[in-house]
Each structure stands twice: as C-alpha cells, then as structure tokens.
Motif scaffolding. Structure first.
Motif, mmCIF file in Angstrom:
data_model
loop_
_atom_site.group_PDB
_atom_site.id
_atom_site.type_symbol
_atom_site.label_atom_id
_atom_site.label_comp_id
_atom_site.label_asym_id
_atom_site.label_seq_id
_atom_site.Cartn_x
_atom_site.Cartn_y
_atom_site.Cartn_z
ATOM 1 N N ALA A 1 5.164 8.092 -8.853
ATOM 2 C CA ALA A 1 4.126 8.886 -8.198
ATOM 3 C C ALA A 1 3.147 7.980 -7.456
ATOM 4 O O ALA A 1 2.760 8.247 -6.317
ATOM 5 C CB ALA A 1 3.387 9.739 -9.229
ATOM 6 N N PHE A 2 2.750 6.870 -8.118
ATOM 7 C CA PHE A 2 1.837 5.929 -7.482
ATOM 8 C C PHE A 2 2.467 5.291 -6.243
ATOM 9 O O PHE A 2 1.804 5.064 -5.238
ATOM 10 C CB PHE A 2 1.383 4.855 -8.476
ATOM 11 C CG PHE A 2 0.145 5.242 -9.218
ATOM 12 C CD1 PHE A 2 -1.105 4.947 -8.698
ATOM 13 C CD2 PHE A 2 0.223 5.925 -10.424
ATOM 14 C CE1 PHE A 2 -2.259 5.313 -9.375
ATOM 15 C CE2 PHE A 2 -0.919 6.302 -11.108
ATOM 16 C CZ PHE A 2 -2.161 5.998 -10.588
ATOM 17 N N LYS A 3 3.744 5.010 -6.354
ATOM 18 C CA LYS A 3 4.440 4.406 -5.224
ATOM 19 C C LYS A 3 4.451 5.356 -4.028
ATOM 20 O O LYS A 3 4.159 4.964 -2.903
ATOM 21 C CB LYS A 3 5.881 4.064 -5.645
ATOM 22 C CG LYS A 3 6.254 2.619 -5.317
ATOM 23 C CD LYS A 3 7.723 2.394 -5.600
ATOM 24 C CE LYS A 3 7.921 1.311 -6.643
ATOM 25 N NZ LYS A 3 9.246 1.386 -7.270
ATOM 26 N N VAL A 4 4.778 6.618 -4.317
ATOM 27 C CA VAL A 4 4.786 7.631 -3.254
ATOM 28 C C VAL A 4 3.397 7.733 -2.624
ATOM 29 O O VAL A 4 3.235 7.765 -1.400
ATOM 30 C CB VAL A 4 5.216 9.013 -3.815
ATOM 31 C CG1 VAL A 4 5.043 10.100 -2.763
ATOM 32 C CG2 VAL A 4 6.651 8.970 -4.286
ATOM 33 N N ALA A 5 2.369 7.742 -3.493
ATOM 34 C CA ALA A 5 0.996 7.866 -3.015
ATOM 35 C C ALA A 5 0.623 6.711 -2.101
ATOM 36 O O ALA A 5 0.070 6.899 -1.012
ATOM 37 C CB ALA A 5 0.038 7.924 -4.213
ATOM 38 N N LYS A 6 0.955 5.514 -2.528
ATOM 39 C CA LYS A 6 0.590 4.324 -1.763
ATOM 40 C C LYS A 6 1.267 4.346 -0.394
ATOM 41 O O LYS A 6 0.644 4.083 0.629
ATOM 42 C CB LYS A 6 0.998 3.076 -2.548
ATOM 43 C CG LYS A 6 0.406 1.797 -1.989
ATOM 44 C CD LYS A 6 0.846 0.586 -2.802
ATOM 45 C CE LYS A 6 1.099 -0.577 -1.893
ATOM 46 N NZ LYS A 6 1.971 -1.592 -2.505
ATOM 47 N N LYS A 7 2.549 4.677 -0.416
ATOM 48 C CA LYS A 7 3.310 4.682 0.825
ATOM 49 C C LYS A 7 2.749 5.716 1.817
ATOM 50 O O LYS A 7 2.553 5.413 2.993
ATOM 51 C CB LYS A 7 4.786 4.997 0.514
ATOM 52 C CG LYS A 7 5.734 4.185 1.370
ATOM 53 C CD LYS A 7 7.163 4.415 0.922
ATOM 54 C CE LYS A 7 8.023 4.802 2.102
ATOM 55 N NZ LYS A 7 9.325 5.340 1.702
ATOM 56 N N SER A 8 2.474 6.920 1.308
ATOM 57 C CA SER A 8 1.958 7.961 2.205
ATOM 58 C C SER A 8 0.580 7.602 2.729
ATOM 59 O O SER A 8 0.268 7.831 3.893
ATOM 60 C CB SER A 8 1.842 9.310 1.497
ATOM 61 O OG SER A 8 2.899 9.509 0.647
ATOM 62 N N LEU A 9 -0.250 7.037 1.849
ATOM 63 C CA LEU A 9 -1.608 6.697 2.269
ATOM 64 C C LEU A 9 -1.566 5.642 3.381
ATOM 65 O O LEU A 9 -2.269 5.752 4.386
ATOM 66 C CB LEU A 9 -2.417 6.196 1.067
ATOM 67 C CG LEU A 9 -3.913 5.976 1.310
ATOM 68 C CD1 LEU A 9 -4.576 7.249 1.816
ATOM 69 C CD2 LEU A 9 -4.616 5.542 0.029
ATOM 70 N N LEU A 10 -0.702 4.627 3.179
ATOM 71 C CA LEU A 10 -0.609 3.575 4.203
ATOM 72 C C LEU A 10 -0.080 4.140 5.519
ATOM 73 O O LEU A 10 -0.541 3.783 6.596
ATOM 74 C CB LEU A 10 0.309 2.449 3.717
ATOM 75 C CG LEU A 10 -0.304 1.539 2.659
ATOM 76 C CD1 LEU A 10 0.693 0.470 2.232
ATOM 77 C CD2 LEU A 10 -1.597 0.895 3.184
ATOM 78 N N LYS A 11 0.889 5.055 5.408
ATOM 79 C CA LYS A 11 1.475 5.632 6.605
ATOM 80 C C LYS A 11 0.464 6.499 7.356
ATOM 81 O O LYS A 11 0.512 6.613 8.568
ATOM 82 C CB LYS A 11 2.700 6.484 6.223
ATOM 83 C CG LYS A 11 3.893 6.220 7.113
ATOM 84 C CD LYS A 11 5.145 6.918 6.632
ATOM 85 C CE LYS A 11 5.059 8.417 6.754
ATOM 86 N NZ LYS A 11 6.207 9.107 6.153
ATOM 87 N N THR A 12 -0.443 7.108 6.592
ATOM 88 C CA THR A 12 -1.423 8.002 7.204
ATOM 89 C C THR A 12 -2.667 7.251 7.683
ATOM 90 O O THR A 12 -3.469 7.796 8.440
ATOM 91 C CB THR A 12 -1.845 9.094 6.189
ATOM 92 O OG1 THR A 12 -0.702 9.466 5.426
ATOM 93 C CG2 THR A 12 -2.348 10.333 6.886
ATOM 94 N N ALA A 13 -2.816 5.986 7.238
ATOM 95 C CA ALA A 13 -4.053 5.247 7.517
ATOM 96 C C ALA A 13 -4.466 5.216 9.000
ATOM 97 O O ALA A 13 -5.622 5.497 9.311
ATOM 98 C CB ALA A 13 -3.945 3.836 6.953
#
Lengths: 159, 179
Positions: free
Chosen positions: A29-41
């Motif tokens: 879940a944390f991995k998914v969160a990190k990836k999406s957050l970076l992609k949305t940054a």
C-alpha cells in the motif's frame, strides 16, 4: 484543521487494521502511495502555482467589483467564469456570496458563482487528468459548466 | 535531466510566470506567493495521508464487494450510496480524485464515481451549513436538489460516452496496480 484531524484519524484506523492483518500488504500500500504521489507531483505543483496566480489577481474585493456592480447576463457569465477559475474554501466563498447578494447582485449571478465554484475546477485540471484521465476530466468539467449554468438559470427563475 | 524537464515542464512554466510577475508587478506576485504557500502547507499536510489511504484501498478493498455496492448493477442504491459517501465531512475536492480513481479501479461504475466526486465538491454537509447561514435555506435546498439531479444525468451520460469511447491512454497507465 478539522479536515486534517479527520483524515489522519481515518488513516490511523486504516493503518492499524491493515498492519494487524498483513505487514506485507501494508508495505505494498505504501509503495502504491509513493508511486502515485510522485507521479502526481508535477500536476500538484502546477495546480498550486495557478491557484496562487488566480487568487493573487482575483481578491475578494476584485470579485465584488466585477460581479456585484451590475446585473444582467454579463454579470452572470462573469460570475460563472470566476467560479470556474477559482478554488476558494467555502468559509470564504459563502460569506462573500452572501454579501454580494445583499448588495444587489441577482440570485442568478450568485448561483452561477457558487455552482461553478463547486462543480467546475479548472485549476484542478492537471491533477484530475493525471489521476482519472484526460477524457473523464474534460467530460466531467465540460458537463459541469453546462449543468452549473442551467442550475443558476433555474435558481434565478425559481427564487 | 531531459526526463525531469519533460515531466516538470508545466510547473517550471508556472514558476517562470512568477518570476516575470515579480519583475513587472511585485504586488500581485507577493500576494500570489502568499496564497500558493498557504495552499502548499495545506496540501503538504493533507495529501500524503490521502495517498496512503488510496494505497490501502488499492490493497484491501474487495473488488467483488465494491462491484456489488457501486458497480454497474448497483442501481439506485449504488447511486444513493455514492452521493452519501461524498457528503461526508472530509476535505477539499483534490482529496477525492485519488480515492475516486481507486473506486473506479475496484469496479465502481463511472456513473457512481461521477456522483461521488460531484457530491464531494458540491453537496458537503459542513459546506451546506455555511451556505444556509449566509445564503438562506431556500437557496441551499434548491441548489442541493438541482445539483443532485444534474449529477445523476452527468453520471449516466459520462458512463455512456466513456463506455463507447474509452480513454485507452489512461487505462494503460493503470495496468500494473494490485488487484
């Protein structure tokens, strides 16, 4: 402040349950969160910058002078444009709308401002597109503008 | 470096506008930077937990249940559930986008996701309280009713459109999420 407490509260509960059930899945879940957050940054930064630019230009006083002074279709359309462009917290927007209404703006104009404010988000475009896709975002906001204007018109007639 | 530039071309463009503004109209530039900073602080607090919540949703939400509650065959109950979910006191609309994406991915119908997002932005209970206070009960009630009808129509129309013309580019970008 309330928002922050609610979100962190929900997160805390979610995390405790998740960790109790499976450490492994929580990690994912944390991995998914990190990836999406970076992609949305980039979209988020753009949104922040544009919100600032628009609200720097359109202060509450400026909005009052643009849509409070005259009646008629022009004021209503200006109100709809401002509502679509800005991202104002309701605690600021509703008192402003109320004072404009009392100072002589028509119900249609005020409705147009409020309905576009809540239904159309031009500044949140980059983020919405990144997360939900270009087609979805364009359709939702395009239909939102039409719906907002229709609602404003109906409210002007009804109230 | 090239990749970075490409990825960040929009925010860099906006930064350039700020620099120009500081040269030509420092007053507006100062006001704008203050607003940006305020919103930045807000988002810096709110978004990390929201994205972690989204991650938890991706991992834990059972696809079959979401499909049943909010999917294409969830009918009126699904629509009502989406509307209610959106009115809960939670936060600004940009919080809802990642959550909406998760719901879509887990099998919620497009109609219900549109209703959820619309209700989140336009029909929040705390927001309605403020609205009633400053614009009166008739105004708030009329807007609530008309907006609800509009959201349902929008949702049905968008589902029809996006089913016929799916957003392939977006679908591709979401292929490797956990089920």
């Amino acid at each position: 402040m309330a928002t922050i407490i609610i979100i962190y509260g929900i997160l805390a509960v979610g995390l405790i349950v998740s960790l109790a059930k499976s450490k492994e899945k929580t990690k994912i879940a944390f991995k998914v969160a990190k990836k999406s957050l970076l992609k949305t940054a980039p979209a988020l930064l753009t949104m922040l910058g544009i919100v600032g630019l628009i609200l720097g230009l359109l202060t509450p006083e400026k909005i009052s002078s643009l849509i409070g002074a005259e009646a008629g279709i022009f004021a209503t359309l200006t109100a709809a444009l401002i509502g679509s462009l800005t991202l104002i917290p309701s605690l600021v927007a509703f008192p402003l709308a109320g004072s404009l209404l009392r100072s002589g703006a028509t119900v249609m104009t005020i409705s147009a401002f409020i309905t576009t404010l809540v239904m159309v988000g031009i500044v949140t475009f980059p983020m919405e597109m990144k997360v939900l896709g270009k087609r979805f975002t364009l359709l939702r906001n395009g239909l939102g503008i039409i719906a907002a204007l229709l609602i404003a018109f109906l409210m002007g007639v009804i109230l | 470096m090239k990749k970075f530039l490409k990825q960040f071309k929009l925010p860099l463009g906006v930064a350039l506008v700020y620099i120009l503004l500081f040269v030509f109209s420092p007053d507006i530039a100062r006001r704008s930077s203050e607003v940006t900073w305020e919103y930045f602080l807000e988002m810096a607090f709110i978004l990390p937990p929201v994205f972690i919540l989204m991650g938890l949703m991706e991992v834990w939400l059972p696809k079959d249940k979401i499909q049943k509650w909010l999917g294409n065959d969830s009918g009126l109950r699904g629509g009502f559930f989406s509307l209610a979910l959106g009115t809960l006191p939670t936060g600004p609309v940009y919080v809802a986008f990642p959550l909406a994406a998760s719901l879509l991915h887990k099998g919620a119908s497009i109609t219900n996701v549109v209703i959820f997002l619309g209700s989140w932005a336009a029909l929040k209970i705390p927001q309605l309280m403020v609205e009633i206070k400053f614009l009166g009960l008739p105004f708030a009630l009329t807007r609530f009713a008309l907006t609800t009808i509009a959201l349902i129509i929008m949702g049905l129309f968008m589902k029809a459109m996006l089913t016929r013309f799916p957003d392939k580019e977006w679908l591709k970008s979401r292929e490797n999420l956990p089920d």
